[in-house]
Design a protein around this motif. Structure first.
Motif, PDB file in Angstrom:
ATOM      1  N   SER A  75      19.766  12.150   6.036  1.00 48.36           N
ATOM      2  CA  SER A  75      19.029  11.777   4.659  1.00 48.36           C
ATOM      3  C   SER A  75      18.341  12.604   3.810  1.00 48.36           C
ATOM      4  CB  SER A  75      18.351  10.492   5.108  1.00 48.36           C
ATOM      5  OG  SER A  75      17.189  10.872   5.999  1.00 48.36           O
ATOM      6  N   MET A  76      18.109  14.097   4.309  1.00 47.18           N
ATOM      7  CA  MET A  76      17.235  14.964   4.097  1.00 47.18           C
ATOM      8  C   MET A  76      17.465  15.095   2.497  1.00 47.18           C
ATOM      9  SD  MET A  76      15.217  15.011   6.331  1.00 47.18           S
ATOM     10  CE  MET A  76      15.419  14.517   8.148  1.00 47.18           C
ATOM     11  N   THR A  77      18.688  14.856   1.795  1.00 46.16           N
ATOM     12  CA  THR A  77      18.740  14.999   0.231  1.00 46.16           C
ATOM     13  C   THR A  77      18.043  13.807  -0.482  1.00 46.16           C
ATOM     14  OG1 THR A  77      20.581  13.474   0.279  1.00 46.16           O
ATOM     15  CG2 THR A  77      21.114  15.830   0.616  1.00 46.16           C
ATOM     16  N   ALA A  78      17.363  13.089   0.161  1.00 48.88           N
ATOM     17  CA  ALA A  78      16.517  11.983  -0.557  1.00 48.88           C
ATOM     18  C   ALA A  78      15.253  12.691  -1.085  1.00 48.88           C
ATOM     19  CB  ALA A  78      15.991  10.871   0.643  1.00 48.88           C
ATOM     20  N   PRO A  79      14.609  12.207  -2.069  1.00 42.47           N
ATOM     21  CA  PRO A  79      13.436  12.766  -2.706  1.00 42.47           C
ATOM     22  C   PRO A  79      12.529  12.540  -1.530  1.00 42.47           C
ATOM     23  CG  PRO A  79      14.656  11.579  -4.559  1.00 42.47           C
ATOM     24  CD  PRO A  79      15.234  11.198  -3.224  1.00 42.47           C
ATOM     25  N   THR A  80      11.469  13.496  -1.647  1.00 40.52           N
ATOM     26  CA  THR A  80      10.484  13.339  -0.601  1.00 40.52           C
ATOM     27  C   THR A  80       9.923  12.242  -0.696  1.00 40.52           C
ATOM     28  OG1 THR A  80      10.104  15.759  -0.297  1.00 40.52           O
ATOM     29  CG2 THR A  80       8.303  14.190   0.080  1.00 40.52           C
ATOM     30  N   PHE A  97       0.778  -1.013  -0.094  1.00 37.63           N
ATOM     31  CA  PHE A  97      -0.012  -0.082  -0.224  1.00 37.63           C
ATOM     32  C   PHE A  97       1.067   1.169   0.158  1.00 37.63           C
ATOM     33  CE2 PHE A  97      -2.334   3.654   2.255  1.00 37.63           C
ATOM     34  CZ  PHE A  97      -3.166   3.731   1.490  1.00 37.63           C
ATOM     35  N   PHE A  98       1.789   1.206   0.765  1.00 37.49           N
ATOM     36  CA  PHE A  98       2.835   2.629   0.990  1.00 37.49           C
ATOM     37  C   PHE A  98       3.501   2.674  -0.505  1.00 37.49           C
ATOM     38  CE2 PHE A  98       3.221   1.695   5.752  1.00 37.49           C
ATOM     39  CZ  PHE A  98       2.425   2.694   6.208  1.00 37.49           C
ATOM     40  N   SER A  99       3.933   1.325  -0.933  1.00 35.85           N
ATOM     41  CA  SER A  99       4.598   1.534  -2.387  1.00 35.85           C
ATOM     42  C   SER A  99       3.881   2.178  -3.283  1.00 35.85           C
ATOM     43  CB  SER A  99       5.082  -0.170  -2.843  1.00 35.85           C
ATOM     44  OG  SER A  99       5.700  -0.082  -3.820  1.00 35.85           O
ATOM     45  N   GLY A 100       2.501   1.520  -3.398  1.00 33.00           N
ATOM     46  CA  GLY A 100       1.587   2.096  -4.312  1.00 33.00           C
ATOM     47  C   GLY A 100       1.299   3.406  -3.990  1.00 33.00           C
ATOM     48  N   ILE A 101       1.187   4.152  -3.189  1.00 31.39           N
ATOM     49  CA  ILE A 101       1.047   5.586  -2.792  1.00 31.39           C
ATOM     50  C   ILE A 101       2.453   6.369  -3.306  1.00 31.39           C
ATOM     51  CG2 ILE A 101       0.788   7.232  -0.956  1.00 31.39           C
ATOM     52  CD1 ILE A 101      -1.688   5.926  -1.404  1.00 31.39           C
ATOM     53  N   VAL A 102       3.500   5.651  -2.855  1.00 28.52           N
ATOM     54  CA  VAL A 102       4.743   6.397  -3.440  1.00 28.52           C
ATOM     55  C   VAL A 102       5.024   6.352  -4.888  1.00 28.52           C
ATOM     56  CG1 VAL A 102       7.202   6.434  -3.136  1.00 28.52           C
ATOM     57  CG2 VAL A 102       6.017   6.084  -1.077  1.00 28.52           C
ATOM     58  N   HIS A 103       4.612   5.550  -5.513  1.00 31.80           N
ATOM     59  CA  HIS A 103       4.709   5.304  -6.989  1.00 31.80           C
ATOM     60  C   HIS A 103       3.771   6.468  -7.489  1.00 31.80           C
ATOM     61  CE1 HIS A 103       6.866   1.432  -6.491  1.00 31.80           C
ATOM     62  NE2 HIS A 103       7.109   1.357  -7.719  1.00 31.80           N
ATOM     63  N   SER A 104       2.390   6.336  -6.934  1.00 27.33           N
ATOM     64  CA  SER A 104       1.717   7.317  -7.719  1.00 27.33           C
ATOM     65  C   SER A 104       1.899   8.745  -7.250  1.00 27.33           C
ATOM     66  CB  SER A 104       0.054   7.020  -7.036  1.00 27.33           C
ATOM     67  OG  SER A 104      -0.210   5.654  -7.334  1.00 27.33           O
ATOM     68  N   TYR A 105       2.398   9.308  -6.295  1.00 32.14           N
ATOM     69  CA  TYR A 105       2.936  10.362  -5.878  1.00 32.14           C
ATOM     70  C   TYR A 105       4.136  10.917  -6.780  1.00 32.14           C
ATOM     71  CZ  TYR A 105       4.573  14.354  -3.079  1.00 32.14           C
ATOM     72  OH  TYR A 105       5.105  15.437  -2.266  1.00 32.14           O
ATOM     73  N   SER A 106       5.143   9.852  -6.836  1.00 30.69           N
ATOM     74  CA  SER A 106       6.386  10.057  -7.687  1.00 30.69           C
ATOM     75  C   SER A 106       6.061  10.386  -9.270  1.00 30.69           C
ATOM     76  CB  SER A 106       7.206   8.960  -7.388  1.00 30.69           C
ATOM     77  OG  SER A 106       7.645   8.785  -6.078  1.00 30.69           O
ATOM     78  N   ARG A 107       4.921  10.028  -9.836  1.00 28.59           N
ATOM     79  CA  ARG A 107       4.532  10.154 -10.983  1.00 28.59           C
ATOM     80  C   ARG A 107       4.769  11.602 -11.342  1.00 28.59           C
ATOM     81  NH1 ARG A 107       1.228   7.473 -13.913  1.00 28.59           N
ATOM     82  NH2 ARG A 107       2.095   8.748 -15.448  1.00 28.59           N
ATOM     83  N   TYR A 116       6.030  13.823  -8.854  1.00 27.13           N
ATOM     84  CA  TYR A 116       7.114  14.703  -8.277  1.00 27.13           C
ATOM     85  C   TYR A 116       8.341  14.436  -9.065  1.00 27.13           C
ATOM     86  CZ  TYR A 116      10.478  15.523  -4.455  1.00 27.13           C
ATOM     87  OH  TYR A 116      11.453  15.831  -3.838  1.00 27.13           O
ATOM     88  N   MET A 117       8.590  13.173  -9.633  1.00 26.10           N
ATOM     89  CA  MET A 117       9.762  13.030 -10.304  1.00 26.10           C
ATOM     90  C   MET A 117       9.770  13.236 -11.822  1.00 26.10           C
ATOM     91  SD  MET A 117      11.888  11.748  -8.035  1.00 26.10           S
ATOM     92  CE  MET A 117      13.290  11.402  -8.984  1.00 26.10           C
TER      93      MET A 117
END
Length: 493
Positions: free
Chosen positions: A217-222, A72-82, A84-85
């Motif tokens: 680790s704050m240089t990591a993408p959100t 579930f978290f992975s799906g949210i992160v993938h969708s958000y990153s569409r 963001y990235m």
């Protein structure tokens, strides 16, 4: 910025001729894995029974629960990153990294063979270090990835020492086999294995004094930060739950878990008070929450630790992915002081007593003089503190905020208690899901220190010491090489 009353409308993400199909495909894969995980969870609840490949993989209640949460978290992160990235030169590599990390965690929670478990642990750490250093054109990002990688390799080395010692002591090559042979543990083999397991969990979960990699680790993408704080740091709790029969052999090790967990819980709360950046505050909050998770394991309530890591995952993923909105909304107000008056103290005290009674009534923990009493107290204090923090950020009047505290805290404690009961039922097939320990003088000392620190934070006493402020500010600093000091450094192009 805080004066804005409306948001611009954001349209659908447009695909261009140069857009890679990889993000789309991997996002669909992530949500497909989530749907499949939910189906497996339902099947597990209906059919029960062991699902395993003997000597390699064992799918139990913990496995299916974490599969659902992680996908579930992975799906949210993938969708958000569409979005963001989008347009980033690292877009495809980032999506591949997130997907690989997801698969590594899914394999980790299903692994029964100790070599497979160790390999997944190592892979998970290396992938997260790579995500932290996604913007590799920044020297700071490369430095942050290096700091994280060093910590994760140390954690993997300690886990390797632990499983090797357990294999030599028991002759078992699987986690289930080690659990079945735990009666043969003792002496130097147990000391090496138990100590290495605890240290590996502390590093992975960024407990004090190993919290530096997380704050660096704050240089990591959100979205990578969201995955890190919602999932990766929880690995310490998963490790201790899997090897619960080992760490519960001696009460001394359990007491050590309580002490180091409580120290991190208090340190995280205090460090958060001196951070002015949103992501830094969230990082310090994670240090504190992971400390509380380790305390629950040390008290013998491994199902409570799993419950906490799941709930904390949802909480932290939301806050990281909405960090931009938090910056836009936040502004100094007349309600910014952390001090609590007499009326406020009375409301907090009564709410705390009612919250403890609610937790005890719904879970049965805290009704007898054992570690369950501390569990109920810690859950109440932590949830009450979160409720107070949430209420302080509103523009309600002082009287309204007093009334809002119990309205927020009591339902939250009830939800926590019900989630704990549900998770306990799902994990019922695991060894030592709940192994309450007897209370000792050290438990009492930790409880008193925790309560005193909570009162100090709530009343603002800690803010009156310049020496303490400087000490906290220094303790919460990231590694110097990982800090972006100039605005132009944020442009990786």
């Amino acid at each position: 910025m805080s004066g804005r009353t409306s948001k611009p409308t954001v349209g659908a993400l447009r695909e261009t001729a140069n857009s890679s199909s990889v993000p789309v495909a991997l996002t669909r894969l992530a949500w497909t894995l989530f749907a499949a995980s939910v189906a497996v969870l339902v099947a597990r609840l209906r059919l029960g029974g062991p699902w395993e490949i003997p000597g390699a993989v064992a799918v139990d209640g913990l496995t299916v629960l974490l599969w659902v949460v992680v996908t579930f978290f992975s799906g949210i992160v993938h969708s958000y990153s569409r979005r963001y990235m989008a347009g980033s030169a690292h877009e495809t590599d980032f999506f591949l990294g997130v997907s690989a990390f997801t698969l590594a965690v899914m394999a980790l929670v299903a692994a029964d063979h100790v070599a497979l478990f160790w390999l997944c642990w190592l892979t998970m750490g290396l992938l997260m270090a790579r995500l932290i250093g996604t913007a590799d054109s920044w020297p700071q990002a490369r430095a942050a990835a290096s700091v994280a990688r060093q910590h994760f390799l140390a954690s993997s080395a300690l886990l390797g020492i632990a499983v090797t010692a357990l294999w030599r002591a028991t002759g078992a090559t699987t986690i289930s086999g080690i659990a079945a042979s735990v009666d043969s543990l003792g002496g130097s083999a147990w000391l090496v294995a138990g100590g290495a397991l605890v240290l590996a969990a502390m590093i992975q979960s960024a407990l004090v004094p190993f919290h530096g990699w997380l704050l660096s680790s704050m240089t990591a993408p959100t979205p990578a930060s969201a995955l890190m704080h919602a999932g990766f740091v929880n690995a310490g709790g998963i490790l201790l739950t899997r090897f619960a029969p080992v760490v519960t052999v001696e009460t001394g090790l359990m007491l050590a878990l309580v002490v180091v967990g409580a120290a991190s819980a208090l340190a995280g709360k205090l460090l958060k008070t001196v951070r002015s950046d949103v992501k830094g505050e969230l990082g310090c909050s994670t240090v504190g929450q992971m400390g509380f998770m380790i305390v629950q394991a040390g008290l013998g309530f491994f199902a409570a630790a799993v419950t906490h890591l799941v709930l904390h995952g949802f909480y932290k993923a939301y806050h990281f992915l909405s960090a931009g909105d938090e910056v836009e909304r936040t502004a100094p107000t007349e309600h910014g002081s952390g001090e609590t008056g007499v009326a406020g103290a009375a409301v907090v005290l009564l709410t705390g007593l009612a919250g403890g009674a609610t937790f005890a009534l719904l879970t049965g923990k805290g009704t007898s003089v054992d570690s369950g009493l501390l569990l109920a107290g810690f859950v109440t204090l932590t949830t009450l503190h979160a409720a107070r923090s949430a209420v302080r950020q509103t523009t309600l009047s002082t009287a309204a905020r007093y009334g809002a505290v119990p309205l927020v805290a009591l339902p939250a404690i009830a939800v926590y208690a019900l989630a704990y009961r549900a998770v306990s039922g799902l994990l019922s097939g695991l060894p030592l899901v709940s192994a309450p320990t007897e209370l000792t003088a050290l438990h009492a000392l930790v409880a008193v220190a925790f309560l005193a620190a909570y009162v100090a934070i709530e009343t603002g006493v800690h803010e009156r010491s310049e020496r303490l402020y400087v000490a906290l500010l220094n303790a919460g600093q990231p590694a110097p090489d990982t800090v972006l000091t100039a605005t132009e450094e944020y442009n990786e192009h």
